[in-house]
Design a protein around this motif. Sequence first.
Motif, short mmCIF file in Angstrom:
data_model
loop_
_atom_site.label_atom_id
_atom_site.label_comp_id
_atom_site.label_asym_id
_atom_site.label_seq_id
_atom_site.Cartn_x
_atom_site.Cartn_y
_atom_site.Cartn_z
N THR A 100 1.12 -0.90 -0.14
CA THR A 100 0.38 0.03 0.14
C THR A 100 0.62 0.57 -0.23
OG1 THR A 100 -1.96 -0.78 1.46
CG2 THR A 100 -1.83 1.11 1.41
N THR A 101 0.75 2.36 -0.83
CA THR A 101 1.60 3.52 -1.06
C THR A 101 0.84 4.09 -1.34
OG1 THR A 101 3.36 4.32 -2.37
CG2 THR A 101 1.95 2.33 -3.67
N ASN A 102 1.48 5.62 -0.92
CA ASN A 102 0.77 7.53 -1.12
C ASN A 102 0.73 7.10 -3.73
OD1 ASN A 102 3.22 8.10 -1.22
ND2 ASN A 102 3.04 9.17 0.31
N GLY A 103 1.74 6.19 -3.38
CA GLY A 103 2.01 6.66 -4.93
C GLY A 103 3.17 7.28 -5.34
N TRP A 104 3.49 8.43 -4.53
CA TRP A 104 4.77 9.69 -4.99
C TRP A 104 5.56 9.21 -5.72
CZ3 TRP A 104 9.84 10.16 -3.04
CH2 TRP A 104 9.99 9.75 -1.95
N ASN A 105 6.20 7.54 -5.38
CA ASN A 105 7.35 7.25 -6.15
C ASN A 105 7.18 5.62 -6.79
OD1 ASN A 105 10.18 7.15 -6.33
ND2 ASN A 105 10.39 6.29 -4.30
N LEU A 106 5.69 6.14 -7.33
CA LEU A 106 4.96 4.36 -8.57
C LEU A 106 5.98 5.18 -9.46
CD1 LEU A 106 3.46 2.18 -8.14
CD2 LEU A 106 1.42 4.02 -8.80
N ALA A 107 5.85 6.28 -10.48
CA ALA A 107 6.29 6.07 -11.89
C ALA A 107 7.92 5.70 -12.11
CB ALA A 107 6.03 7.20 -12.36
N LEU A 151 0.81 3.26 -15.21
CA LEU A 151 1.68 2.84 -15.38
C LEU A 151 1.70 1.08 -14.70
CD1 LEU A 151 5.09 5.15 -15.19
CD2 LEU A 151 4.14 4.11 -17.89
N ALA A 152 1.50 0.64 -14.22
CA ALA A 152 1.27 -0.18 -12.94
C ALA A 152 -0.07 -0.66 -13.64
CB ALA A 152 1.13 0.46 -11.27
N LEU A 153 -0.93 -0.34 -13.94
CA LEU A 153 -1.60 -1.59 -14.81
C LEU A 153 -0.93 -1.57 -16.38
CD1 LEU A 153 -5.14 0.85 -14.38
CD2 LEU A 153 -4.87 -0.74 -13.17
N THR A 158 -1.01 -8.74 -10.87
CA THR A 158 -2.54 -9.34 -10.14
C THR A 158 -3.42 -8.99 -10.61
OG1 THR A 158 -0.96 -11.38 -9.62
CG2 THR A 158 -3.21 -11.44 -8.81
N ALA A 159 -3.37 -7.34 -9.13
CA ALA A 159 -4.30 -6.84 -9.08
C ALA A 159 -3.72 -5.02 -8.48
CB ALA A 159 -5.59 -6.99 -7.70
N VAL A 160 -4.12 -3.81 -9.38
CA VAL A 160 -3.91 -2.99 -9.05
C VAL A 160 -5.03 -2.10 -8.94
CG1 VAL A 160 -3.11 -0.92 -9.66
CG2 VAL A 160 -1.87 -2.89 -10.85
N LYS A 161 -5.09 -1.77 -7.49
CA LYS A 161 -6.46 -1.15 -6.58
C LYS A 161 -6.36 0.48 -5.83
CE LYS A 161 -7.86 -5.80 -5.08
NZ LYS A 161 -8.35 -6.24 -4.52
N VAL A 162 -7.12 0.89 -5.73
CA VAL A 162 -7.18 2.18 -5.01
C VAL A 162 -7.99 3.01 -4.08
CG1 VAL A 162 -7.51 4.95 -5.78
CG2 VAL A 162 -6.65 3.87 -7.45
N ASN A 163 -7.21 2.89 -2.63
CA ASN A 163 -8.18 2.96 -2.30
C ASN A 163 -8.28 4.67 -1.58
OD1 ASN A 163 -7.51 0.31 -0.92
ND2 ASN A 163 -5.46 1.54 -0.09
N ALA A 164 -9.65 5.21 -0.90
CA ALA A 164 -9.50 6.27 -0.81
C ALA A 164 -10.69 6.46 0.44
CB ALA A 164 -11.13 6.84 -1.88
N VAL A 165 -10.48 7.20 1.34
CA VAL A 165 -11.01 7.46 2.56
C VAL A 165 -12.24 8.20 2.20
CG1 VAL A 165 -10.96 8.60 5.30
CG2 VAL A 165 -8.85 7.29 4.10
N LEU A 166 -13.59 7.84 3.62
CA LEU A 166 -14.79 8.45 2.39
C LEU A 166 -14.57 9.21 3.60
CD1 LEU A 166 -17.21 7.49 1.53
CD2 LEU A 166 -18.01 6.13 3.17
N LEU A 167 -14.94 10.33 3.32
CA LEU A 167 -15.24 11.66 4.03
C LEU A 167 -16.08 12.46 3.74
CD1 LEU A 167 -11.26 12.63 3.80
CD2 LEU A 167 -12.07 12.23 5.48
N ARG A 185 -11.01 1.23 -16.46
CA ARG A 185 -10.12 0.61 -15.91
C ARG A 185 -10.10 -0.38 -14.74
NH1 ARG A 185 -9.26 6.59 -15.97
NH2 ARG A 185 -6.90 7.45 -16.11
N PRO A 186 -9.55 -1.16 -14.96
CA PRO A 186 -9.29 -2.47 -14.86
C PRO A 186 -8.64 -2.22 -13.73
CG PRO A 186 -7.64 -3.17 -16.04
CD PRO A 186 -7.98 -1.90 -16.37
N LEU A 187 -9.50 -1.43 -12.28
CA LEU A 187 -9.37 -1.50 -11.20
C LEU A 187 -9.96 -1.62 -10.29
CD1 LEU A 187 -9.09 1.78 -10.23
CD2 LEU A 187 -6.69 1.73 -11.59
N ALA A 188 -9.81 -1.74 -9.09
CA ALA A 188 -11.07 -1.16 -8.11
C ALA A 188 -10.97 -0.08 -7.00
CB ALA A 188 -10.83 -2.72 -6.41
#
Length: 330
Positions: A100-107, A151-153, A158-167, A185-188
């Motif tokens: 689980t990452t904030n994605g800043w280093n993903l690219a 890029l990850a997609l 096996t799976a790429v997902k997004v987490n969002a806190v419900l505010l 986009r084939p992600l959850a």
Amino acid sequence: MALDAAPLADGFGRRFHYLRLSVTEVCNFSCTYCLPNGWKKTGPLSFLTVEEIGRLVAGFSGLGLSKVRLTGGEPTVRKDFNTIIQTVAAAPGVAKVAMTTNGWNLARHTAEWRASGLSHINVSIDSIDPETFHRITGHDKLNQVLSGLDLALAEDFTAVKVNAVLLRETAEAGFDAWARFVRDRPLAVRFIELMKTGDNDDYFARHHVKAQGLRDWLERNGWTPAPRAFDAGPALEYRHPDHAGAIGLIAPYAPGFCDSCNRLRVTARGRLRLCLFGDGGVDLRDLLQDDDDREALTGRIVTSLGGKSAGHSLAVGRSGDLRNLAQLGG
């Protein structure tokens, strides 16, 4: 060891195949619901070494564990993060290595991490509106994060997902935008109900909304529940015939939320946490210094499960000694 023979079980018959392993408490974002003033150093950064992580995961995998999620803080701030992935992926019996990452280093590192054995990625993105993202995280990096996500997609994860806190500020008004986001986009995208911790009482009172609102929206708009894998996390995902992706929810305040718990946690300093919202934990680090301590390590893990409670006490306002989610990796 066969997965169905895993001895990692508690007194309530729950089986544990999934470890959430924090590798650092450090985070470089300052999200309003977690670290609004940014991460502050409060002591030595004596986090688990790669060698200790290897022995820890080998101990758990010997007990039937098959999935490890690397968390933080922000796990990718560690310069040896790629080596950590390789070490965890090499453990016999571990079939899934997630982070689980904030994605800043993903690219910059997606391909490298995939080649090292990372199989699943969850990226925390609380809004796809740039101004709202900036306001929540403290950083104007949405485009950078989304580039990394795409890029990850393109890799064969096996799976790429997004987490969002419900505010409250991003609730129902943003659901339509997220539905458009997953149309091709084939992600959850999974919305996590805001949880009360030791440091966010006032914020929780202002921003908490119940996950039932999202469930109602999904059902009104033709989304239906999808089956869950045996080692899945707590999310209930919904699918729609017109969308490539899924939308899910994690509702820790819902009745029975803990009934299907299948995961354990180890902190970045080597303490086994039986519940995110518990107290203290069981120190494992003294048994991670030598390969010869494997039997003692697994014995302590199995014995500790006798202390796991039936569920958390969030509904009555008790969140244990958890100050913020970065402390334990969520």
